[in-house]
Design a protein around this motif. Structure first.
Motif, short mmCIF file in Angstrom:
data_model
loop_
_atom_site.label_atom_id
_atom_site.label_comp_id
_atom_site.label_asym_id
_atom_site.label_seq_id
_atom_site.Cartn_x
_atom_site.Cartn_y
_atom_site.Cartn_z
N LEU A 31 47.18 47.33 44.23
CA LEU A 31 46.23 48.42 44.44
C LEU A 31 44.86 47.87 44.86
N ALA A 32 44.41 46.82 44.21
CA ALA A 32 43.12 46.21 44.55
C ALA A 32 43.13 45.74 46.01
N GLU A 33 44.24 45.15 46.44
CA GLU A 33 44.35 44.70 47.82
C GLU A 33 44.29 45.88 48.79
N GLN A 34 44.99 46.95 48.47
CA GLN A 34 44.98 48.14 49.31
C GLN A 34 43.57 48.74 49.40
N LEU A 35 42.81 48.63 48.33
CA LEU A 35 41.46 49.19 48.30
C LEU A 35 40.41 48.27 48.91
N GLY A 36 40.85 47.08 49.35
CA GLY A 36 39.94 46.17 50.04
C GLY A 36 39.21 45.17 49.16
N PHE A 37 39.66 45.00 47.93
CA PHE A 37 39.04 44.01 47.07
C PHE A 37 39.33 42.61 47.62
N ASP A 38 38.42 41.68 47.33
CA ASP A 38 38.50 40.34 47.91
C ASP A 38 39.20 39.31 47.03
N HIS A 39 39.20 39.52 45.74
CA HIS A 39 39.82 38.52 44.86
C HIS A 39 40.28 39.14 43.55
N VAL A 40 41.16 38.41 42.90
CA VAL A 40 41.62 38.74 41.55
C VAL A 40 41.52 37.45 40.75
N LYS A 41 40.99 37.54 39.55
CA LYS A 41 40.79 36.35 38.73
C LYS A 41 41.29 36.61 37.32
N THR A 42 41.89 35.60 36.73
CA THR A 42 42.33 35.66 35.33
C THR A 42 41.40 34.80 34.49
N VAL A 43 40.90 35.36 33.41
CA VAL A 43 40.03 34.64 32.50
C VAL A 43 40.90 34.12 31.36
N GLU A 44 40.79 32.83 31.08
CA GLU A 44 41.56 32.21 30.00
C GLU A 44 40.78 32.29 28.69
N HIS A 45 41.50 32.34 27.59
CA HIS A 45 40.89 32.30 26.26
C HIS A 45 40.97 30.86 25.75
N TYR A 46 39.84 30.24 25.59
CA TYR A 46 39.81 28.88 25.06
C TYR A 46 39.28 28.90 23.64
N PHE A 47 39.76 27.97 22.84
CA PHE A 47 39.28 27.76 21.48
C PHE A 47 39.54 28.94 20.55
N LEU A 48 40.50 29.77 20.88
CA LEU A 48 40.85 30.89 20.01
C LEU A 48 42.26 30.67 19.47
N GLN A 49 42.49 31.07 18.26
CA GLN A 49 43.80 30.93 17.65
C GLN A 49 44.60 32.22 17.76
N VAL A 50 44.48 32.91 18.86
CA VAL A 50 45.22 34.14 19.09
C VAL A 50 46.13 33.99 20.30
N ARG A 51 47.21 34.73 20.30
CA ARG A 51 48.13 34.70 21.43
C ARG A 51 47.87 35.94 22.28
N ARG A 52 47.56 35.74 23.55
CA ARG A 52 47.31 36.83 24.46
C ARG A 52 48.13 36.62 25.71
N LEU A 53 48.52 37.71 26.32
CA LEU A 53 49.30 37.63 27.55
C LEU A 53 48.36 37.45 28.73
N GLN A 54 48.69 36.52 29.60
CA GLN A 54 47.93 36.28 30.83
C GLN A 54 48.82 36.67 32.00
#
Length: 61
Positions: A31-54
């Protein structure tokens, strides 16, 4: 000026199935590509003891 979207996931394995999360993430990227967005970025969680989906192949941090 360029615009993009950032994924800063707060969804964990107990909240949603990883396959569903990745599918939803890819839909948002398309959808972002169709709308003309230029990039997609994933932010990583560092130094946390939690499990998150990336949004990436098989990556859980």
């Amino acid at each position: 000026m360029q615009f993009g979207i950032n994924f800063f996931p707060t969804v964990g394995p107990d909240d949603k199935d990883a396959a569903d999360y990745f599918e939803e993430s890819l839909s948002l990227v398309e959808l972002a590509e169709q709308l003309g967005f230029d990039h997609v970025k994933t932010v990583e969680h560092y130094f946390l003891q939690v499990r998150r989906l990336q949004p990436g192949p098989g990556h859980v941090s």
